[in-house]
Design a protein around this motif. Structure first.
Motif, PDB file in Angstrom:
ATOM      1  N   ARG A  17      -1.188  82.367  15.963  1.00  0.00           N
ATOM      2  CA  ARG A  17      -0.996  82.337  14.509  1.00  0.00           C
ATOM      3  C   ARG A  17      -1.104  80.915  13.974  1.00  0.00           C
ATOM      4  NH1 ARG A  17       1.796  87.134  12.834  1.00  0.00           N
ATOM      5  NH2 ARG A  17       2.422  88.420  14.626  1.00  0.00           N
ATOM      6  N   THR A  18      -1.659  80.808  12.772  1.00  0.00           N
ATOM      7  CA  THR A  18      -1.661  79.550  12.047  1.00  0.00           C
ATOM      8  C   THR A  18      -1.594  79.873  10.564  1.00  0.00           C
ATOM      9  OG1 THR A  18      -2.740  77.387  11.889  1.00  0.00           O
ATOM     10  CG2 THR A  18      -4.169  79.319  11.781  1.00  0.00           C
ATOM     11  N   THR A  19      -1.467  78.856   9.718  1.00  0.00           N
ATOM     12  CA  THR A  19      -1.413  79.089   8.275  1.00  0.00           C
ATOM     13  C   THR A  19      -2.513  78.311   7.576  1.00  0.00           C
ATOM     14  OG1 THR A  19       0.197  77.301   7.994  1.00  0.00           O
ATOM     15  CG2 THR A  19       1.069  79.533   8.270  1.00  0.00           C
TER      16      THR A  19
ATOM     17  N   ARG B 194      -1.464  81.592   3.470  1.00  0.00           N
ATOM     18  CA  ARG B 194      -1.564  82.839   4.239  1.00  0.00           C
ATOM     19  C   ARG B 194      -1.456  82.524   5.721  1.00  0.00           C
ATOM     20  NH1 ARG B 194      -4.420  82.592  -0.780  1.00  0.00           N
ATOM     21  NH2 ARG B 194      -4.825  84.685  -1.566  1.00  0.00           N
ATOM     22  N   GLU B 195      -1.087  83.533   6.468  1.00  0.00           N
ATOM     23  CA  GLU B 195      -1.067  83.401   7.920  1.00  0.00           C
ATOM     24  C   GLU B 195      -2.343  84.004   8.478  1.00  0.00           C
ATOM     25  OE1 GLU B 195       2.386  83.814  11.226  1.00  0.00           O
ATOM     26  OE2 GLU B 195       1.931  85.661  10.128  1.00  0.00           O
TER      27      GLU B 195
END
Length: 597
Positions: free
Chosen positions: A279-281, A285-286
């Motif tokens: 996961r990243t942003t 938003r993710e």
């Protein structure tokens, strides 16, 4: 006729700014998008019968192995997916990537005098066979998250194989590639009798039947019947037959007969995996994707670098925009070549850290393209670099890349409850593999992606996954997945997906606009596929990128080459978190198609 009001004219004018060749497909109960209308319909049949998105995707995955055999995909291939289970709120990465056989060792290839694992075209394709992973991935998703029986989800695929489907232009065109027939001839009888009956490929519109493949699929249906109506027992029986029974024996015997390293025993120990996703942003938003056993983090690293720049101000697909996105990708691919692999010590947290992203982004020159692959960074020791990204055994190639001509396929489905899946299957390109007439399909040659370098994260090890190019992504809003993103295309996959994400989040495009917008891809990387060519400075662009933009890119130092598609078969699906409306966009670059109800 009355003259349009100013407001109406304004709306019409704005709409034509990003006009599309197809409408966004939308509904409220379910949406399925896939590489061919019949594949999408196989999934939609499950939704109409009361199944969920996971049933739909599995039915479509099996159907695609029948309807899209020229899309670099076989029943004995692999798949990678992301799934979101609305009931539990859990999101998983699905690894249906097959593994290296027990006999596939560094020593075995060195004894043959090889420094890379070969595939076709040519007589050494059998050396790169991997364990088939897609079937167990489908069975695992169906068993864990689905609601239908295996026989129900297999019904469309069996029908398409046994009774045929109309030959279509895209498949007909790919069957005309000379290397397909010559590769069949190297491993006789190959698929000549199936795909060239009477010495020619079936004409467009002609019914095309695959009886041997239908037989393999029916063996799974027969196994399901042994479950005596118990859904999971039937799935377990089919898994046993494919991975430990007569199908496994057939696969192992075929490989052994050719001199391949894959054996039936390799299948017996295989299981697909459900893993935590990466996961990243970005832009509030993710972004969710697969970890470094794929090239998935390339998109995330590039996003982290690009977040330090004002991309909107550059303008969508302007020369400066294409330039900075390309340069960020070069840096991410350099790190991919050094750090990514199915290994426990990949420094992902460091690679995705904001500080490292700023450090790497600072290397992007706005006035000049990097002429070669940059060295990888050192995320653990800030401010230094490691050895060059391009191993000395890989020599530069000349001319335009051949990639983008075919590519694999992509499937996505969302149901009214918010269950969501984004799935990329692949493996078994006709001109690179060997066709098993007794199975009705080829075997995957994904082992070609391993490197034969001691200590590398992607070094060949028996039972290990090769670092696959297959990826897909979800976009989350307020912690809930709303959008799927996927685009086939080998090393172009993460690049195309990055552009789709930027189209959606930075430029406010709808799903169809996002997939139709012209794309580009850098080739300043070590290609993941044999013979792992390296084309420093080459930037592929699609025909929709204007000549004036190309001229500006050349002035910045890019070697610009036009190519038909930079990633082919893109799919975007979305669930509006407020209204529940489901929508999809499907790539017109090939017969990708979306259905909704």
């Amino acid at each position: 006729m009355s003259r349009p009001t100013g407001r109406i004219h304004e709306i019409e004018h704005h709409t034509t700014d990003r006009a599309t060749t197809r409408p966004v497909v939308a509904g409220t109960q379910g949406v399925v998008a896939a590489g061919h209308p019949l594949v999408a319909m196989a999934g939609m049949r499950m939704l109409l019968a009361g199944g969920n998105a996971f049933d739909a995707a599995v039915a479509a995955g099996f159907a695609a192995a029948v309807v899209e055999p020229t899309a670099s995909y076989t029943l004995c291939g692999e798949c990678v997916a992301l799934v979101h289970d609305a009931r539990s709120g859990q999101t998983y990465a699905v690894s249906g990537q097959g593994t290296a056989p027990a006999l596939a060792t560094l020593a075995s290839f060195r004894a043959r005098g090889l420094d890379r694992i070969p595939t076709g075209p040519g007589p050494q394709a059998h050396l790169s066979f991997t364990v088939p992973g897609a079937v167990d991935a489908y069975l695992t998703v169906l068993e864990t998250l689905g609601t239908r029986t295996l026989s129900e989800v297999l019904a469309p695929a069996v029908h398409y194989a046994a009774h045929g489907f109309p030959m279509y232009e895209y498949m007909h065109r790919l069957l005309a590639v000379p290397e397909t027939r010559s590769q069949f001839d190297i491993y006789p009888p190959g698929g000549t009798a199936v795909f060239y009956p009477g010495g020619r490929p079936p004409e467009v519109g002609e019914l095309f039947v695959q009886p041997a493949l239908a037989g393999t699929l029916r063996r799974l249906v027969e196994a399901d019947a042994h479950g005596r109506g118990h859904r999971r027992a039937g799935i377990a029986a089919a898994r046993e037959r494919f991975y430990r029974g007569d199908i496994a024996a057939t696969i192992g015997a075929f490989s052994e007969r050719l001199g391949g390293l894959l054996r039936a025993g390799d299948l017996a120990g295989y299981r697909a995996r459900l893993e935590p996703p990466l996961r990243t942003t970005f832009e509030g938003r993710e972004i969710v994707g697969q970890s470094a056993w794929t090239q998935g983090p390339v998109l995330m690293q590039a996003l982290a670098m690009l977040a330090t720049l004002d991309l909107r101000a550059l303008g969508h697909n302007s020369a400066r925009y294409i330039h900075v996105v390309t340069e960020a990708l070069k840096l991410a691919f350099a790190d991919r070549e050094r750090y990514y692999g199915d290994a426990p010590d990949v420094p992902l947290a460091d690679l995705l850290s904001p500080a490292y992203a700023r450090e790497r982004a600072a290397l992007i020159r706005m006035d000049r393209a990097m002429p070669e692959a940059p060295p990888p960074g050192d995320p653990r020791r800030r401010g230094t670099a490691t050895a060059a990204a391009v191993p000395p055994a890989r020599t530069p190639a000349t001319g335009a890349a051949a990639g983008g001509a075919d590519g694999t396929t992509h499937i996505a489905a969302i149901d009214r409850d918010g269950n969501m899946i984004s799935l990329t299957p692949s493996g078994g390109v006709f001109r690179k593999s060997a066709f098993a007439p007794e199975l009705g399909c080829t075997l995957s040659t994904r082992s070609e992606m391993f490197v034969l370098d001691d200590g590398h994260p992607n070094a060949l090890v028996p039972g290990k996954r090769p670092r696959t190019t297959l990826v897909s992504y979800l976009i989350c809003e307020d912690g809930v997945p709303t959008t799927t993103v996927g685009c086939p295309g080998g090393d172009d996959q993460a690049q195309a997906d990055l552009q789709l994400v930027l189209n959606l989040l930075l430029f406010g495009m709808n799903a169809q606009q996002a997939v139709e917008a012209p794309r580009f891809s850098t080739q300043t990387l070590v290609n993941s596929f044999y013979p792992r060519v390296y084309r420093p400075g080459q930037l592929n662009v699609e025909p929709g990128v204007s000549e004036s933009t190309r001229a500006e890119l050349r002035a910045l130092g890019h070697t610009v080459s036009e190519i038909g598609a930079c990633g082919i078969g893109a799919v975007v699906t979305r669930r509006d978190p407020e209204t529940g409306v489901l929508s999809a966009g499907a790539d017109p670059r090939r017969p990708t198609y979306a259905l909704a109800w």
